[in-house]
Write a protein that holds these residues in place. Sequence first.
Motif, short mmCIF file in Angstrom:
data_model
loop_
_atom_site.label_atom_id
_atom_site.label_comp_id
_atom_site.label_asym_id
_atom_site.label_seq_id
_atom_site.Cartn_x
_atom_site.Cartn_y
_atom_site.Cartn_z
N THR A 91 -25.57 25.38 -45.67
CA THR A 91 -24.68 25.86 -46.77
C THR A 91 -25.08 24.90 -48.30
OG1 THR A 91 -22.76 26.64 -45.41
CG2 THR A 91 -22.57 26.64 -47.89
N LEU A 92 -25.49 25.74 -49.24
CA LEU A 92 -25.81 25.07 -50.52
C LEU A 92 -24.62 25.58 -51.33
CD1 LEU A 92 -28.99 24.07 -52.11
CD2 LEU A 92 -27.36 25.61 -53.51
N SER A 93 -24.06 24.62 -52.39
CA SER A 93 -23.24 25.07 -53.10
C SER A 93 -23.86 24.53 -54.64
CB SER A 93 -21.83 24.56 -52.92
OG SER A 93 -20.92 24.72 -54.10
N THR A 94 -23.89 25.34 -55.61
CA THR A 94 -24.01 24.87 -56.91
C THR A 94 -23.64 25.94 -57.89
OG1 THR A 94 -25.87 24.48 -58.32
CG2 THR A 94 -26.18 26.27 -56.79
N GLY A 95 -23.12 25.51 -58.95
CA GLY A 95 -22.64 26.40 -60.12
C GLY A 95 -21.36 27.28 -59.51
N GLY A 96 -20.63 26.91 -58.56
CA GLY A 96 -19.40 27.67 -58.21
C GLY A 96 -19.85 28.81 -57.07
N HIS A 97 -20.98 28.81 -56.46
CA HIS A 97 -21.51 29.82 -55.68
C HIS A 97 -21.99 29.07 -54.59
CE1 HIS A 97 -20.96 32.94 -58.62
NE2 HIS A 97 -21.60 32.23 -59.44
N ARG A 98 -21.95 29.66 -53.45
CA ARG A 98 -22.20 28.95 -51.90
C ARG A 98 -23.77 29.79 -51.55
NH1 ARG A 98 -17.91 29.37 -53.67
NH2 ARG A 98 -17.59 31.55 -52.84
N TYR A 99 -24.35 29.42 -50.91
CA TYR A 99 -25.74 30.32 -50.35
C TYR A 99 -25.98 29.71 -49.02
CZ TYR A 99 -26.25 31.07 -55.53
OH TYR A 99 -25.85 31.40 -56.90
N LEU A 100 -26.52 30.54 -48.12
CA LEU A 100 -27.12 30.07 -46.89
C LEU A 100 -28.68 29.77 -47.25
CD1 LEU A 100 -27.33 30.33 -43.70
CD2 LEU A 100 -28.20 32.63 -44.12
N VAL A 101 -28.95 28.40 -46.60
CA VAL A 101 -30.33 28.16 -47.06
C VAL A 101 -30.93 27.82 -45.81
CG1 VAL A 101 -29.72 27.07 -49.30
CG2 VAL A 101 -29.60 25.62 -47.29
N ARG A 102 -32.30 28.02 -45.74
CA ARG A 102 -33.20 27.46 -44.57
C ARG A 102 -33.97 26.37 -44.81
NH1 ARG A 102 -38.27 29.11 -41.67
NH2 ARG A 102 -37.77 29.22 -39.26
N GLY A 103 -33.64 25.19 -44.04
CA GLY A 103 -34.26 23.98 -44.38
C GLY A 103 -35.60 23.84 -43.47
N ASP A 104 -36.51 22.87 -43.88
CA ASP A 104 -37.85 22.71 -43.39
C ASP A 104 -37.81 21.23 -43.29
OD1 ASP A 104 -40.44 22.00 -42.41
OD2 ASP A 104 -41.27 24.10 -43.06
N LEU A 105 -37.61 20.45 -42.38
CA LEU A 105 -37.72 18.94 -42.08
C LEU A 105 -39.24 18.43 -42.46
CD1 LEU A 105 -35.52 18.57 -38.73
CD2 LEU A 105 -35.24 17.34 -41.12
N ALA A 106 -40.20 19.35 -41.88
CA ALA A 106 -41.67 18.60 -42.29
C ALA A 106 -41.94 18.59 -43.87
CB ALA A 106 -42.52 19.47 -41.47
N HIS A 107 -41.58 19.68 -44.61
CA HIS A 107 -41.66 19.76 -45.89
C HIS A 107 -40.56 19.31 -46.95
CE1 HIS A 107 -44.98 22.80 -44.36
NE2 HIS A 107 -45.45 21.84 -44.68
N ARG A 108 -39.36 19.11 -46.29
CA ARG A 108 -38.31 18.52 -47.00
C ARG A 108 -37.92 19.73 -48.05
NH1 ARG A 108 -36.80 13.20 -46.85
NH2 ARG A 108 -36.31 13.26 -48.92
N THR A 109 -37.76 21.00 -47.70
CA THR A 109 -37.46 22.26 -48.52
C THR A 109 -36.31 22.81 -48.17
OG1 THR A 109 -39.10 23.50 -47.23
CG2 THR A 109 -39.73 22.45 -49.14
N LEU A 110 -35.69 23.32 -48.92
CA LEU A 110 -34.47 24.27 -48.70
C LEU A 110 -34.62 25.68 -49.51
CD1 LEU A 110 -31.74 21.49 -49.23
CD2 LEU A 110 -32.27 22.65 -47.04
N ARG A 111 -34.57 26.69 -48.79
CA ARG A 111 -34.65 28.00 -49.44
C ARG A 111 -33.61 28.82 -49.28
NH1 ARG A 111 -37.19 32.98 -47.42
NH2 ARG A 111 -37.63 31.83 -45.58
N ALA A 112 -32.87 29.32 -50.48
CA ALA A 112 -31.86 30.04 -50.25
C ALA A 112 -32.09 31.58 -49.94
CB ALA A 112 -31.13 30.38 -51.64
N LEU A 113 -31.30 31.92 -48.87
CA LEU A 113 -31.49 33.30 -48.29
C LEU A 113 -30.32 34.39 -48.57
CD1 LEU A 113 -32.33 32.21 -44.85
CD2 LEU A 113 -33.90 32.61 -46.65
#
Length: 330
Positions: free
Chosen positions: A204-226
């Motif tokens: 879960t990612l929270s920002t600006g008062g909203h919450r999102y499901l994110v998919r993370g990639d340990l190899a690239h250190r990325t988080l993509r909101a879905l």
Amino acid sequence: MTRRHPVLLVSVATVVLAVLATLAIRHAARPTAAAGAVSSVSVAPGPRIIARSTAPGSRDHLISVSADRPGGRRLTSPVTCARVYASGGTALCLRLDGDLKTYELAVMDRHLKVRRTLPLVGVPNRARVSPSGRMVAWTVFVAGDSYNGGRFSTRAGILDTRTQRLVPTLEDWHVTLHGKPYTAVDLNIWGVTFASDDRHFYATLSTGGHRYLVRGDLAHRTLRALRANVECPSLSPDGSRIAFKSARDDQPSHGWRLSVLDVATNRVTPLAETRSVDDQAAWLDRRTVAYALPSGHGRADVWRVPADGSGTPRMLLHDADSPTALGGAT
């Protein structure tokens, strides 16, 4: 600068008060023996469920029951945790650091022998282990973030138990939100759940008062909101579905509804549990999820419900939380 959703702060405050109450009880009357059959509790794969006891006399101790007869004989371990999870023969225990009012994480083998410890700067909230037992993740509540006026935020970390590579926080990773790179001072991430490849995960990612499901990639250190309004995801054993809680009417003050997301179709199925579930659910098998509901005075019970929206909730374990099914998908 944006500010965290005030209701999350209320939830955090509630948890903190509960933890402080538990600490007071434990320091006033430290149990030396847990109720039930004191025995060797193993987290090796098998037809068993482990959990944390919330019963007087055995509070915080790990317990083990048969998956076929969860209401039957209960084994109790001397090991104590504030939060626990296990998979692939590895257990992650978030616990008090000795007599200090601070916490640490302990990575344990299948016999609950400690392999590594790390200090935790915050109050334990979530724990997860990848299906292989290699990767462990945790979430704690912390105070002192400047954007938050000294109030509580979350911090999530990941440890590779094979290479000992530590990711102390996910907040400095590259985030993609609404298809674009995104940066903000109020990023908070919690509730990691691992895919079977030991590389990808959801959170879960929270920002600006909203919450999102994110998919993370340990190899690239990325988080993509879905998807928006998804908290505390839990990936099914076959990786096809995600159990999660969502704020009713997108307002946490209205409580949370337990649902399941089909990863391929993006279809959401609300489950038969209509009470507010403020927990990261755990899959008992491919058809059933389990979760804890408070029962008063620092106690909780573990319930189960079908993952397809049918049936009715049923009690799984009395006086327990942090359930883990050790048998895998059946």
